[in-house]
Scaffold this active site. Structure first.
Site, PDB file in Angstrom:
ATOM      1  N   GLN A 258     -23.440  18.101  37.007  1.00 18.19           N
ATOM      2  CA  GLN A 258     -23.791  18.308  35.599  1.00 18.19           C
ATOM      3  C   GLN A 258     -25.206  18.851  35.417  1.00 18.19           C
ATOM      4  O   GLN A 258     -25.507  19.447  34.383  1.00 18.19           O
ATOM      5  CB  GLN A 258     -23.653  16.999  34.819  1.00 18.19           C
TER       6      GLN A 258
ATOM      7  N   SER B 223     -21.363  22.653  41.274  1.00 18.17           N
ATOM      8  CA  SER B 223     -20.152  23.425  40.982  1.00 18.17           C
ATOM      9  C   SER B 223     -20.486  24.556  40.021  1.00 18.17           C
ATOM     10  O   SER B 223     -21.252  24.366  39.074  1.00 18.17           O
ATOM     11  CB  SER B 223     -19.092  22.501  40.377  1.00 18.17           C
TER      12      SER B 223
ATOM     13  N   CYS C 133     -11.796  14.673  33.977  1.00 15.84           N
ATOM     14  CA  CYS C 133     -10.992  14.255  35.131  1.00 15.84           C
ATOM     15  C   CYS C 133     -10.214  12.967  34.866  1.00 15.84           C
ATOM     16  O   CYS C 133      -9.329  12.613  35.620  1.00 15.84           O
ATOM     17  CB  CYS C 133     -11.895  14.066  36.349  1.00 15.84           C
TER      18      CYS C 133
END
Length: 392
Positions: free
Chosen positions: A180, A200, A326
């Site tokens: 994040q 990511s 998720c």
């Protein structure tokens, strides 16, 4: 408002047009396998090296310490499992926090089944890890500390430098899940004492399906994916060249606009928080008031169900969430909100709004107006709220 208002950027971000443009040639024009020896393929190897260098520079590290993965989740799994396997002769104890992403928590559960001991450190009411408890938890058998950089649900930023100092003082490895935070916060792995870091691309304007794990030089952790000599023998599989190129471009753009984006997001966030807290009673802001990601807001509204709130906001063209994407199918309240001390009934009424620099003040005001309408409607349908009002 007919236009879709996207306020779920912690789940994923829009891939920037410039990123897509940078990726396109590597699908059908420059498509060679980077492991091949001919000149046509070497262009792809060069593109990978350039993206790796961009990311390493963003971290204050060397390019040889950056390894590409298929996701931040894979990077988290790799950091924990491979470290456990490589260092189990020294000990089988790992320390993490109670508010980690499930990519860490479920990996820890897997390791527990294999005989490793995991200590889950408490956080305070703002979601900040208790450093004294962390240091007291260290044993002679401890091999790794893994604490996220910033929480994906409530946005709280952890005292990473202090954790790094504790790890160094006790000669332990320190991994941080920065999925994040990377591209949204200044991160220098040398200054912060980070040994491993996961990230990511799709959280910062890049494509889905590509991540990386930073591994400090000298750390002897094992491969996680076997089958080839790619990524300097540490992560097998033909490299995803277009996505790696896209990741590099996204990082380049994120860093060049970082100050401007954070300033815009902070202004929108503060306006949103002030309006909601002032205009909707029995509402709580979750997470640290200021020491949080600039684009993150998480509220709990008493006497309502978060799922109903999300559905009704969606009908008003507002995309939001109640927590991690998720776990969106779970009926259980957020483990993060429970960890900061919220009772189940309040944790169930949570709403996460994560902004981007592309959002406007008009969108924020429309969103607040609609939240007020929906919360009021849901409370009028709630027997708990009716009983609460009657008793007052």
């Amino acid at each position: 408002m007919e236009k879709k208002i996207y306020l779920d950027n912690a789940a994923t971000t829009k891939t920037r047009p410039e990123v897509v443009e940078a990726m396109l040639p590597y699908f059908s024009e420059v498509y060679g396998n980077p492991s091949s020896v001919y000149e046509f393929a070497s262009q792809n190897k060069k593109a990978i090296d350039e993206a790796r260098t961009i990311i390493a520079d963003a971290l204050g590290s060397h390019s040889s310490e950056v390894y590409f993965t298929a996701s931040g989740t894979e990077a988290d799994n790799w950091a924990l499992v491979a470290t456990a396997e490589a260092y189990e002769s020294k000990g089988k104890h790992i320390i993490t926090s109670k508010i980690e992403h499930h990519a860490i928590l479920h990996t820890c559960e897997y390791l527990e089944k294999r005989g490793f001991e995991i200590t889950y450190i408490d956080v305070d009411e703002n979601g900040i890890i208790k450093l004294d408890q962390l240091e007291k938890a260290i044993r002679p058998s401890t091999i790794l500390i893994s604490v996220m950089f910033a929480n994906n649900e409530i946005g709280t930023i952890q005292p990473i430098r202090e954790i790094g100092e504790i790890a160094k003082r006790h000669k332990l490895l320190f991994h941080t899940d920065a999925v994040q935070a990377f591209g949204h916060e200044d991160i220098n792995v040398e200054e912060l004492g980070i040994d491993m870091l996961s990230a990511s691309a799709h959280k910062l304007g890049g494509p889905k399906g590509i991540g990386f794990l930073y591994i400090r030089k000298g750390i002897k952790i094992r491969s996680f994916v076997h089958g080839g000599a790619q990524e300097r023998g540490r992560r097998a599989g033909t490299e995803n060249v277009p996505y790696i190129v896209g990741f590099g471009k996204a990082v380049q753009m994120a860093l060049s606009t970082l100050d401007e984006r954070r300033k815009k997001e902070l202004e929108l966030r503060e306006h949103l928080v002030k309006r909601v807290l002032a205009e909707i009673p029995f509402t709580r802001l979750n997470g640290h008031r200021t020491n949080r990601l600039t684009n993150n807001v998480n509220f709990s509204f008493q006497f309502i169900e978060g799922e109903s709130l999300l559905i009704m906001l969606d009908m008003q063209n507002i995309c939001a969430s109640s927590g991690s994407a998720c776990t969106s199918g779970s009926l259980d309240p957020s483990h993060v909100l429970l960890a900061i001390g919220l009772p189940h009934e309040i944790a169930h009424g949570s709403l996460r709004l994560t902004l981007s620099h592309e959002n406007t003040l008009e969108e924020i005001n429309y969103t607040v107006d609609k939240i007020k309408e929906v919360v009021d409607k849901l409370r009028k349908m709630s027997p708990l709220y009716e009983d609460f009002v009657r008793k007052r």
